[in-house]
Design an enzyme around this catalytic site. Sequence first.
Site, mmCIF file in Angstrom:
data_model
loop_
_atom_site.group_PDB
_atom_site.id
_atom_site.type_symbol
_atom_site.label_atom_id
_atom_site.label_comp_id
_atom_site.label_asym_id
_atom_site.label_seq_id
_atom_site.Cartn_x
_atom_site.Cartn_y
_atom_site.Cartn_z
ATOM 1 N N ASP A 24 -33.842 -0.152 45.554
ATOM 2 C CA ASP A 24 -34.293 0.474 46.721
ATOM 3 C C ASP A 24 -33.443 -0.003 48.203
ATOM 4 O O ASP A 24 -33.497 -1.429 48.339
ATOM 5 C CB ASP A 24 -35.035 0.599 46.432
ATOM 6 C CG ASP A 24 -35.419 2.694 47.367
ATOM 7 O OD1 ASP A 24 -34.596 2.764 48.417
ATOM 8 O OD2 ASP A 24 -35.867 3.260 46.349
ATOM 9 N N TYR B 63 -28.768 19.599 50.375
ATOM 10 C CA TYR B 63 -29.227 18.444 49.577
ATOM 11 C C TYR B 63 -28.631 19.293 47.746
ATOM 12 O O TYR B 63 -28.026 18.343 47.116
ATOM 13 C CB TYR B 63 -30.701 18.946 49.635
ATOM 14 C CG TYR B 63 -30.936 17.887 48.289
ATOM 15 C CD1 TYR B 63 -31.048 16.849 47.954
ATOM 16 C CD2 TYR B 63 -31.592 18.840 46.648
ATOM 17 C CE1 TYR B 63 -31.941 15.952 46.838
ATOM 18 C CE2 TYR B 63 -32.599 18.426 46.408
ATOM 19 C CZ TYR B 63 -31.851 16.915 46.518
ATOM 20 O OH TYR B 63 -33.072 16.290 44.775
ATOM 21 N N LEU C 144 -30.824 7.104 40.725
ATOM 22 C CA LEU C 144 -32.108 8.121 41.287
ATOM 23 C C LEU C 144 -32.317 8.018 43.116
ATOM 24 O O LEU C 144 -32.549 9.122 43.659
ATOM 25 C CB LEU C 144 -33.230 7.921 41.158
ATOM 26 C CG LEU C 144 -33.719 7.618 39.911
ATOM 27 C CD1 LEU C 144 -35.524 7.266 39.672
ATOM 28 C CD2 LEU C 144 -34.027 9.041 38.877
ATOM 29 N N GLY C 145 -31.199 7.464 43.273
ATOM 30 C CA GLY C 145 -31.031 7.392 44.747
ATOM 31 C C GLY C 145 -30.713 7.823 46.080
ATOM 32 O O GLY C 145 -29.830 9.149 45.035
#
Length: 279
Positions: free
Chosen positions: A39, A141, A76-77
């Site tokens: 992350d 998104y 997931l980033g």
Amino acid sequence: MATDRTASRRIVLTGAAGGVGTMIRPLLAPLYPGLVLSDKATPAGLRADETFVAADLTRPDEVAAVVAGADAVIHLGGYSVEGPWDAILQANIVGCHTLFEAARQAGVRRVVFASSNHAVGFYPRARTIGPDVTVRPDSRYGVSKAFGEALGALYADKYGISVTCLRIGNVGPRPLDVRRLSIWVSPEDLVQLIAIGLDHPDIRYEILYGASDNAAAWWDNARARALGYRPTGRAEDHRAHAEAEQARIGPDPVGDRFQGGSFCSAEFDNDVARAGPAD
């Protein structure tokens, strides 16, 4: 389910400091020892058997360092909510391509991509949909998640990476409102779906829905069940809480019609009868 899991596999989790990453890390750790976390910010509570490698998804050299030697990536980033186009573009489109390309160059065999229900948010709540419908994103998104699904298909078909796209509903200990009674997924069930993507021998390219055993479900998740998915979470167990929270929210004439909820109603400037697929 047969698996190719071994303790020596290097599994990378991007977005490890985010809300979903934080929820599922303790569940992933015993299944995949030595998890590599990534992350921009350091995740809280690093375990002794976890390794953290900082990376910005828009920087190819940093992403390459994260995936070097990896067998699989749980991606997931990115930007996790609706936002300005440039923010979505950089984190979720440029960043997603950077991740897949770095994975290809590093010889990564599997990618589990965190897609979203918002890739299909403009389907009406009255309609049950499977994974093979035309995308109907409800937001910038949602567009970025539809892009990620398409990019995953390209890297699966052209380069042979096994790709699983999870159209995640809402992850948490319980559904937060009535809409989420249809799309809720417990952290335990999400990890079960991730494990299918990481381990199932028959994965080439799949789109599966990230949802628990929800009586009010809008999604046909038969393909996930065929691959061994056996959800244990039941949204109906939390109906009273969800209905109480819904009473606080109040009605949304646009969002209450569509699966994407408030993502559909935000910035909406159309006749509601002309939105979504024609009957």
